[in-house]
Design a protein around this motif. Structure first.
Motif, mmCIF file in Angstrom:
data_model
loop_
_atom_site.group_PDB
_atom_site.id
_atom_site.type_symbol
_atom_site.label_atom_id
_atom_site.label_comp_id
_atom_site.label_asym_id
_atom_site.label_seq_id
_atom_site.Cartn_x
_atom_site.Cartn_y
_atom_site.Cartn_z
ATOM 1 N N LEU A 6 -17.216 13.290 -22.044
ATOM 2 C CA LEU A 6 -16.948 11.916 -21.606
ATOM 3 C C LEU A 6 -16.326 11.166 -22.777
ATOM 4 O O LEU A 6 -16.981 10.939 -23.791
ATOM 5 N N ARG A 7 -15.052 10.825 -22.651
ATOM 6 C CA ARG A 7 -14.337 10.131 -23.737
ATOM 7 C C ARG A 7 -14.219 8.634 -23.480
ATOM 8 O O ARG A 7 -14.044 7.862 -24.416
ATOM 9 N N TYR A 9 -15.668 5.462 -20.464
ATOM 10 C CA TYR A 9 -16.432 5.137 -19.252
ATOM 11 C C TYR A 9 -15.483 4.983 -18.065
ATOM 12 O O TYR A 9 -14.355 4.523 -18.207
ATOM 13 N N LEU A 13 -13.999 13.328 -16.799
ATOM 14 C CA LEU A 13 -14.406 14.051 -17.997
ATOM 15 C C LEU A 13 -13.227 14.879 -18.499
ATOM 16 O O LEU A 13 -12.399 15.341 -17.719
ATOM 17 N N VAL A 53 -19.538 6.989 -26.693
ATOM 18 C CA VAL A 53 -18.620 8.083 -26.399
ATOM 19 C C VAL A 53 -17.924 8.472 -27.695
ATOM 20 O O VAL A 53 -17.816 7.639 -28.606
ATOM 21 N N PRO A 54 -17.471 9.698 -27.807
ATOM 22 C CA PRO A 54 -17.549 10.768 -26.822
ATOM 23 C C PRO A 54 -18.957 11.347 -26.750
ATOM 24 O O PRO A 54 -19.688 11.361 -27.734
ATOM 25 N N THR A 55 -19.307 11.823 -25.560
ATOM 26 C CA THR A 55 -20.606 12.452 -25.378
ATOM 27 C C THR A 55 -20.492 13.581 -24.353
ATOM 28 O O THR A 55 -19.607 13.576 -23.506
#
Ligand SMILES: [Zn+2]
Ligand SMILES: [Zn+2]
Length: 133
Positions: A6-7, A9, A13, A53-55
């Motif tokens: 996830l870069r 919101y 993805l 993010v990122p996550t």
């Protein structure tokens, strides 16, 4: 390895290569066989549960232990495990009282900023993990 990152919101993805460092201390490296996508993940994607993010999401996982850190005694390579987003330290007042969900030392479960990140993008940039899993 490839991961869904996830870069931003409310954006799709990004499927990309990420590097995984060797486990340190009490860390356990798990090869994920499958992972659910629950509303917590969707809340993060929607920006309703801000985690930065990122996550990499997907905290409801099942997998096989690949490596363990030098301080791990409970697990070994090839053990089948599941992940739990309620990580706890096991030694604070709350954990010792059987209330790990109130753990006051969760910050120690993450690597410090001056340490090699557990997950990194191809350019070595740090990538977060949902609940430090
Ligand atoms: Zn969940
Ligand atoms: Zn604790």
């Amino acid at each position: 390895m490839k991961a869904a990152v996830l870069r931003a919101y409310n954006e799709p993805l990004s499927i990309e290569e990420v590097s995984v460092s060797k486990p340190k201390g009490r860390e356990v490296l798990v090869r994920t066989a499958a992972s659910g996508v629950c509303h917590s993940d969707l809340h993060v994607i929607d920006g309703l549960l801000p985690m930065g993010v990122p996550t990499i999401l997907g905290h409801e996982l099942a997998g096989i232990v690949e490596q363990v850190g030098p301080d791990v005694t409970e697990y070994k390579s090839s053990d089948h495990v599941i992940g739990c987003p309620s990580a706890f330290c096991s030694h604070c007042e709350f954990c010792m009282g059987g209330r790990g969900y109130l753990c006051s030392e969760q910050a120690e479960l993450a690597r410090r900023k001056d340490e090699e990140p557990r997950l990194a993008a191809e350019d070595s940039a740090y990538i977060r993990q949902f609940s430090n899993l």
